[in-house]
Design a protein around this motif. Structure first.
Motif, PDB file in Angstrom:
ATOM      1  N   GLU A 273       0.841  -1.189   0.000  1.00 23.41           N
ATOM      2  CA  GLU A 273       0.000   0.000   0.000  1.00 23.41           C
ATOM      3  C   GLU A 273       0.879   1.243   0.000  1.00 23.41           C
ATOM      4  N   ARG A 274       0.254   2.424  -0.088  1.00 29.19           N
ATOM      5  CA  ARG A 274       0.984   3.676  -0.254  1.00 29.19           C
ATOM      6  C   ARG A 274       2.070   3.868   0.793  1.00 29.19           C
ATOM      7  N   GLN A 275       1.783   3.654   2.072  1.00 30.98           N
ATOM      8  CA  GLN A 275       2.787   3.864   3.116  1.00 30.98           C
ATOM      9  C   GLN A 275       3.951   2.902   2.952  1.00 30.98           C
ATOM     10  N   ALA A 276       3.646   1.667   2.649  1.00 32.81           N
ATOM     11  CA  ALA A 276       4.714   0.694   2.438  1.00 32.81           C
ATOM     12  C   ALA A 276       5.552   1.084   1.223  1.00 32.81           C
ATOM     13  N   ALA A 277       4.893   1.590   0.194  1.00 34.36           N
ATOM     14  CA  ALA A 277       5.616   2.029  -1.005  1.00 34.36           C
ATOM     15  C   ALA A 277       6.517   3.213  -0.690  1.00 34.36           C
ATOM     16  N   GLU A 278       6.004   4.158   0.123  1.00 35.38           N
ATOM     17  CA  GLU A 278       6.834   5.300   0.519  1.00 35.38           C
ATOM     18  C   GLU A 278       8.031   4.843   1.345  1.00 35.38           C
ATOM     19  N   ASN A 279       7.789   3.915   2.270  1.00 32.38           N
ATOM     20  CA  ASN A 279       8.889   3.391   3.084  1.00 32.38           C
ATOM     21  C   ASN A 279       9.926   2.699   2.214  1.00 32.38           C
ATOM     22  N   LEU A 280       9.453   1.966   1.231  1.00 35.17           N
ATOM     23  CA  LEU A 280      10.373   1.284   0.328  1.00 35.17           C
ATOM     24  C   LEU A 280      11.178   2.298  -0.492  1.00 35.17           C
ATOM     25  N   ALA A 281      10.502   3.333  -0.965  1.00 32.21           N
ATOM     26  CA  ALA A 281      11.203   4.369  -1.740  1.00 32.21           C
ATOM     27  C   ALA A 281      12.276   5.037  -0.882  1.00 32.21           C
ATOM     28  N   ILE A 282      11.939   5.329   0.364  1.00 31.41           N
ATOM     29  CA  ILE A 282      12.926   5.935   1.264  1.00 31.41           C
ATOM     30  C   ILE A 282      14.094   4.991   1.478  1.00 31.41           C
ATOM     31  N   GLU A 283      13.805   3.721   1.666  1.00 33.58           N
ATOM     32  CA  GLU A 283      14.886   2.748   1.859  1.00 33.58           C
ATOM     33  C   GLU A 283      15.738   2.614   0.602  1.00 33.58           C
ATOM     34  N   ARG A 284      15.125   2.686  -0.574  1.00 34.97           N
ATOM     35  CA  ARG A 284      15.881   2.636  -1.826  1.00 34.97           C
ATOM     36  C   ARG A 284      16.838   3.820  -1.915  1.00 34.97           C
ATOM     37  N   VAL A 285      16.347   5.009  -1.544  1.00 37.02           N
ATOM     38  CA  VAL A 285      17.214   6.195  -1.568  1.00 37.02           C
ATOM     39  C   VAL A 285      18.352   6.015  -0.570  1.00 37.02           C
ATOM     40  N   ARG A 286      18.036   5.523   0.634  1.00 38.35           N
ATOM     41  CA  ARG A 286      19.091   5.297   1.629  1.00 38.35           C
ATOM     42  C   ARG A 286      20.144   4.325   1.095  1.00 38.35           C
ATOM     43  N   GLU A 287      19.700   3.270   0.439  1.00 34.78           N
ATOM     44  CA  GLU A 287      20.646   2.297  -0.111  1.00 34.78           C
ATOM     45  C   GLU A 287      21.520   2.945  -1.193  1.00 34.78           C
ATOM     46  N   LEU A 288      20.914   3.744  -2.032  1.00 36.28           N
ATOM     47  CA  LEU A 288      21.684   4.443  -3.059  1.00 36.28           C
ATOM     48  C   LEU A 288      22.700   5.392  -2.419  1.00 36.28           C
ATOM     49  N   VAL A 289      22.287   6.100  -1.381  1.00 30.61           N
ATOM     50  CA  VAL A 289      23.182   7.041  -0.684  1.00 30.61           C
ATOM     51  C   VAL A 289      24.342   6.270  -0.055  1.00 30.61           C
ATOM     52  N   ARG A 290      24.046   5.109   0.522  1.00 31.52           N
ATOM     53  CA  ARG A 290      25.110   4.303   1.151  1.00 31.52           C
ATOM     54  C   ARG A 290      26.161   3.856   0.139  1.00 31.52           C
ATOM     55  N   ARG A 291      25.763   3.732  -1.116  1.00 31.45           N
ATOM     56  CA  ARG A 291      26.688   3.262  -2.153  1.00 31.45           C
ATOM     57  C   ARG A 291      27.492   4.390  -2.789  1.00 31.45           C
ATOM     58  N   LEU A 292      27.164   5.610  -2.438  1.00 30.37           N
ATOM     59  CA  LEU A 292      27.894   6.757  -2.987  1.00 30.37           C
ATOM     60  C   LEU A 292      29.254   6.890  -2.315  1.00 30.37           C
ATOM     61  N   PRO A 293      30.196   7.503  -3.000  1.00 34.89           N
ATOM     62  CA  PRO A 293      31.445   7.867  -2.324  1.00 34.89           C
ATOM     63  C   PRO A 293      31.103   8.782  -1.137  1.00 34.89           C
ATOM     64  N   PRO A 294      31.881   8.733  -0.063  1.00 41.92           N
ATOM     65  CA  PRO A 294      31.531   9.463   1.163  1.00 41.92           C
ATOM     66  C   PRO A 294      31.199  10.943   0.971  1.00 41.92           C
ATOM     67  N   LEU A 295      31.967  11.674   0.198  1.00 42.11           N
ATOM     68  CA  LEU A 295      31.694  13.106   0.050  1.00 42.11           C
ATOM     69  C   LEU A 295      30.371  13.338  -0.665  1.00 42.11           C
ATOM     70  N   ASP A 296      30.077  12.561  -1.717  1.00 42.71           N
ATOM     71  CA  ASP A 296      28.791  12.703  -2.404  1.00 42.71           C
ATOM     72  C   ASP A 296      27.641  12.364  -1.457  1.00 42.71           C
TER      73      ASP A 296
END
Length: 173
Positions: free
Chosen positions: A99-122
């Protein structure tokens, strides 16, 4: 312990504790390690107020200390794999039929995962931007020029947007 140190730390806690917690979670996936990083940031922030001379704002000082502790944490985390540039990520977490809340939580987690994979300064630049910092504030906190900070924000935002628009296609820089 000086009264000023206590007052400054209390004020920083009132204003920035949630942002510090989010910063720690952005840099550390494991909840326990994220709490440890958050405590390390608070401990260093407390100690740093003994040398606070007021030449910058409380906000800048707090974010600068948090930025430096998080950067040291990332650099010292030899058990973690090397950061992977966002454009080298082959797969993203799948969005489910939640549902919408779960989708939003998943989107936030996807962004967090992408951020974790960035070089530290980025990663630090985009986390500061997500926290509402302006290009000039990001520059002051990270030591980059304003233009370099703005370019990094724009580039990372574009890469994240591309990862969401075309999850089957590897993002390119």
């Amino acid at each position: 312990m000086s009264s000023d140190q206590h007052t400054l730390y209390a004020r920083a806690g009132e204003l920035f504790a949630p942002a510090i917690a989010r910063l720690a979670r952005a840099f550390e996936r494991d909840r326990e390690k994220a709490r440890d990083l958050e405590q390390d940031i608070h401990a260093e922030l407390w100690h740093s107020f003994a040398r606070f001379d007021g030449r910058c704002s409380l906000k800048t000082w707090t974010y600068r200390v948090a930025h430096n502790v998080a950067a040291d944490h990332v650099a010292a985390a030899s058990r973690r794999p090397e950061p992977v540039p966002l454009d080298a990520i082959e797969s993203l977490p799948e969005a489910g039929d939640a549902e919408r809340q779960a989708a939003e939580n998943l989107a936030i987690e996807r962004v967090r995962e992408l951020v974790r994979r960035l070089p530290p300064l980025d990663a630090q630049v985009i986390v500061l931007w997500l926290e509402g910092q302006s290009g000039s504030e990001i520059a002051e906190i990270t030591g980059l020029s304003v233009g370099a900070a703005q370019v990094r924000v724009h580039r990372v935002k574009s890469l994240i947007a591309a990862a969401f628009e075309h999850p089957e296609v590897e993002p390119s820089r």
